[in-house]
Design a protein around this motif. Structure first.
Motif, PDB file in Angstrom:
ATOM      1  N   GLY A 163      -4.349  -3.013   6.154  1.00  0.00           N
ATOM      2  CA  GLY A 163      -4.339  -1.560   6.044  1.00  0.00           C
ATOM      3  C   GLY A 163      -5.131  -1.082   4.846  1.00  0.00           C
ATOM      4  O   GLY A 163      -5.201  -1.763   3.812  1.00  0.00           O
ATOM      5  N   TRP A 164      -5.739   0.090   4.980  1.00  0.00           N
ATOM      6  CA  TRP A 164      -6.513   0.690   3.898  1.00  0.00           C
ATOM      7  C   TRP A 164      -6.444   2.202   4.067  1.00  0.00           C
ATOM      8  O   TRP A 164      -5.939   2.704   5.057  1.00  0.00           O
ATOM      9  CB  TRP A 164      -7.963   0.195   3.966  1.00  0.00           C
ATOM     10  CG  TRP A 164      -8.606   0.007   2.620  1.00  0.00           C
ATOM     11  CD1 TRP A 164      -9.329   0.918   1.925  1.00  0.00           C
ATOM     12  CD2 TRP A 164      -8.596  -1.183   1.831  1.00  0.00           C
ATOM     13  NE1 TRP A 164      -9.771   0.376   0.738  1.00  0.00           N
ATOM     14  CE2 TRP A 164      -9.332  -0.919   0.657  1.00  0.00           C
ATOM     15  CE3 TRP A 164      -8.023  -2.453   1.996  1.00  0.00           C
ATOM     16  CZ2 TRP A 164      -9.518  -1.864  -0.346  1.00  0.00           C
ATOM     17  CZ3 TRP A 164      -8.214  -3.392   1.007  1.00  0.00           C
ATOM     18  CH2 TRP A 164      -8.947  -3.094  -0.151  1.00  0.00           C
ATOM     19  N   ASP A 165      -6.969   2.932   3.085  1.00  0.00           N
ATOM     20  CA  ASP A 165      -6.904   4.385   3.212  1.00  0.00           C
ATOM     21  C   ASP A 165      -7.794   4.906   4.331  1.00  0.00           C
ATOM     22  O   ASP A 165      -7.600   6.017   4.834  1.00  0.00           O
ATOM     23  CB  ASP A 165      -7.259   5.062   1.886  1.00  0.00           C
ATOM     24  CG  ASP A 165      -8.626   4.655   1.360  1.00  0.00           C
ATOM     25  OD1 ASP A 165      -9.276   3.807   1.994  1.00  0.00           O
ATOM     26  OD2 ASP A 165      -9.037   5.197   0.308  1.00  0.00           O
ATOM     27  N   TRP A 166      -8.772   4.101   4.766  1.00  0.00           N
ATOM     28  CA  TRP A 166      -9.702   4.534   5.807  1.00  0.00           C
ATOM     29  C   TRP A 166      -9.476   3.849   7.148  1.00  0.00           C
ATOM     30  O   TRP A 166     -10.212   4.096   8.104  1.00  0.00           O
ATOM     31  CB  TRP A 166     -11.150   4.289   5.370  1.00  0.00           C
ATOM     32  CG  TRP A 166     -11.393   2.926   4.790  1.00  0.00           C
ATOM     33  CD1 TRP A 166     -11.459   2.609   3.469  1.00  0.00           C
ATOM     34  CD2 TRP A 166     -11.577   1.696   5.499  1.00  0.00           C
ATOM     35  NE1 TRP A 166     -11.681   1.264   3.298  1.00  0.00           N
ATOM     36  CE2 TRP A 166     -11.760   0.686   4.534  1.00  0.00           C
ATOM     37  CE3 TRP A 166     -11.608   1.344   6.845  1.00  0.00           C
ATOM     38  CZ2 TRP A 166     -11.959  -0.660   4.876  1.00  0.00           C
ATOM     39  CZ3 TRP A 166     -11.812   0.014   7.190  1.00  0.00           C
ATOM     40  CH2 TRP A 166     -11.985  -0.970   6.217  1.00  0.00           C
ATOM     41  N   SER A 212      -3.725  -0.871  10.075  1.00  0.00           N
ATOM     42  CA  SER A 212      -3.303  -2.226   9.730  1.00  0.00           C
ATOM     43  C   SER A 212      -3.236  -3.090  10.989  1.00  0.00           C
ATOM     44  O   SER A 212      -2.432  -2.832  11.886  1.00  0.00           O
ATOM     45  CB  SER A 212      -1.929  -2.190   9.047  1.00  0.00           C
ATOM     46  OG  SER A 212      -1.424  -3.496   8.863  1.00  0.00           O
ATOM     47  N   CYS A 272      -8.644  -5.628   4.271  1.00  0.00           N
ATOM     48  CA  CYS A 272      -8.426  -4.363   4.975  1.00  0.00           C
ATOM     49  C   CYS A 272      -7.636  -4.547   6.261  1.00  0.00           C
ATOM     50  O   CYS A 272      -7.166  -3.559   6.843  1.00  0.00           O
ATOM     51  CB  CYS A 272      -9.759  -3.672   5.274  1.00  0.00           C
ATOM     52  SG  CYS A 272     -10.834  -4.564   6.408  1.00  0.00           S
ATOM     53  N   PRO A 315       0.838  -1.200   0.000  1.00  0.00           N
ATOM     54  CA  PRO A 315       0.000   0.000   0.000  1.00  0.00           C
ATOM     55  C   PRO A 315       0.876   1.254   0.000  1.00  0.00           C
ATOM     56  O   PRO A 315       2.075   1.180   0.292  1.00  0.00           O
ATOM     57  CB  PRO A 315      -0.797  -0.124   1.305  1.00  0.00           C
ATOM     58  CG  PRO A 315       0.086  -0.927   2.208  1.00  0.00           C
ATOM     59  CD  PRO A 315       0.811  -1.885   1.311  1.00  0.00           C
ATOM     60  N   GLN A 344      -0.215   5.048   4.337  1.00  0.00           N
ATOM     61  CA  GLN A 344      -1.190   4.194   5.017  1.00  0.00           C
ATOM     62  C   GLN A 344      -0.560   3.335   6.117  1.00  0.00           C
ATOM     63  O   GLN A 344      -1.263   2.786   6.963  1.00  0.00           O
ATOM     64  CB  GLN A 344      -1.893   3.296   4.002  1.00  0.00           C
ATOM     65  CG  GLN A 344      -2.772   4.037   3.015  1.00  0.00           C
ATOM     66  CD  GLN A 344      -3.483   3.116   2.042  1.00  0.00           C
ATOM     67  OE1 GLN A 344      -3.593   1.915   2.275  1.00  0.00           O
ATOM     68  NE2 GLN A 344      -3.965   3.674   0.943  1.00  0.00           N
ATOM     69  N   LYS A 345       0.775   3.194   6.079  1.00  0.00           N
ATOM     70  CA  LYS A 345       1.498   2.390   7.078  1.00  0.00           C
ATOM     71  C   LYS A 345       0.927   0.976   7.179  1.00  0.00           C
ATOM     72  O   LYS A 345       0.787   0.423   8.271  1.00  0.00           O
ATOM     73  CB  LYS A 345       1.475   3.080   8.443  1.00  0.00           C
ATOM     74  CG  LYS A 345       2.153   4.454   8.444  1.00  0.00           C
ATOM     75  CD  LYS A 345       2.112   5.085   9.821  1.00  0.00           C
ATOM     76  CE  LYS A 345       2.935   6.355   9.866  1.00  0.00           C
ATOM     77  NZ  LYS A 345       2.464   7.399   8.916  1.00  0.00           N
ATOM     78  N   GLY A 346       0.608   0.414   6.019  1.00  0.00           N
ATOM     79  CA  GLY A 346       0.043  -0.931   5.973  1.00  0.00           C
ATOM     80  C   GLY A 346       1.084  -1.992   5.687  1.00  0.00           C
ATOM     81  O   GLY A 346       2.290  -1.707   5.631  1.00  0.00           O
TER      82      GLY A 346
END
Length: 333
Positions: free
Chosen positions: A185-188, A191, A182, A164, A168-170
């Motif tokens: 991690g996701w934009d909303w 993670s 998700c 990602p 997003q630090k995913g």
């Protein structure tokens, strides 16, 4: 026109015993430095939080601080007593409705199998290994490590995105694991690639045969101008000979009742029944909130087999017309 069935299942029958193993388990990390009580259903994150070993994972940058939880390999374990005389049952299974995600399953130090799909139901035959007192373990592998290894081994072609966006630090390679995407991690959201037993786990014992899957699928036939209901049932037959019987489907509100002769072969297999809805009955379609009724129809499916074993499934079915709903959405502002 196609339709979607909404199904609620209830079971009834004889020659069947079940004992849930949800509740109190023990949880440990890879090197044994952490041992704590854990609830099932649940995951390592929730267990650590309940015991005060980590703070609220959603607070500020705790998702990054607690990344170590997802990188570790956790093990769930518990002891249980067998609640019945094993000699009275032809088949005894250990059933997991949801394992998150990659794990080895053991009972009494015997490996039963592995899991690698969060969305699958897993059933393991423990007839020959179950004892009066049993020790069951679910040894998890970090989902992050597993996904990375799967990606490394896949060299035929690239599967984007590898990771990602940094903001997003995913975690990377979520598309290489059958897990809630998700959670990487996701934009909303943060993670949290969890490890745990997220649905029921139980012991099932039965004789002759057992219904392990049941579904209803309604649809509208344009050529016949008639609603129908497809019923799929999957059985595990432990008898050495085929078992014959009758299946009756009853939908009172639609004045529909049909009976079928069926024969179950030894082993695991399915039967599919097509129920034609009485044309003289008016089917009320399901509508979104505010646009019409959410009509549901009670469906009773009764299996009566020659072994004297009766199963009754009480379901609720709704007829959902995609064509009309899509037209409604297209007209909406």
């Amino acid at each position: 026109q196609i339709a979607l069935g909404l199904v609620i299942l209830a079971i009834a029958g004889a020659h069947f015993s079940v004992r849930s193993l949800r509740g109190s388990w023990r949880l440990g990390n890879g090197n044994g430095s952490l041992r704590l009580p854990a609830e099932v259903p649940g995951c390592a994150h929730t267990a650590l939080h309940r015991r005060g070993l980590v703070q609220d994972p959603y607070y500020r940058f705790n998702d990054v601080m607690y990344r170590w939880i997802s990188l570790d390999n956790w093990t769930y374990s518990r002891t249980f007593k067998t609640p019945f005389d094993v000699r009275k049952w032809q088949r005894i299974n250990l059933v997991f409705e949801g394992v998150d995600t990659v794990a080895h399953i053991l009972i009494n130090n015997v490996t039963l199998g592995t899991t690698d799909n969060m969305f699958n139901r897993y059933s393991f035959d423990i007839t020959s290994v179950i004892k009066e007192v049993n020790f069951v373990e679910v040894r998890f592998l970090s989902a992050i490590s597993y996904a990375a290894e799967q990606s490394r081994c896949h060299t035929a072609y690239s599967i984007p995105p590898a990771c990602p966006p940094p903001v997003q630090k995913g975690e990377c390679h979520a598309n290489f694991i059958r897990k809630e995407q998700c959670s990487f991690g996701w934009d909303w959201g943060p993670s949290f690639p969890t490890q745990g037993i997220w649905k029921d786990v139980r012991i099932e014992a039965y004789n002759y045969y057992h219904l392990i899957y049941f579904s209803l699928t309604p649809f509208f036939g344009k050529s016949t101008q008639q609603w129908s209901l497809e019923i799929e049932s999957i059985f595990d037959v432990v008898s050495s000979k085929p078992i014959a019987g009758l299946v009756t489907v009853n939908i009172p509100k639609l004045q529909t009742q049909q009976t079928y002769n069926v024969k179950l072969q030894p082993g695991e297999g399915s039967i599919v029944l097509l129920v034609n809805i009485n044309k003289s009955s008016t089917v009320e379609a399901w509508w979104p909130n505010g646009h019409g009724k959410q009509t549901g129809y009670n469906v009773t499916t009764t299996f009566i087999m020659e072994a004297g074993y009766k199963i009754e499934k009480i379901s609720k079915c709704s007829f959902f017309n995609y064509f009309k709903i899509n037209t409604l959405w297209l007209k909406s502002p």
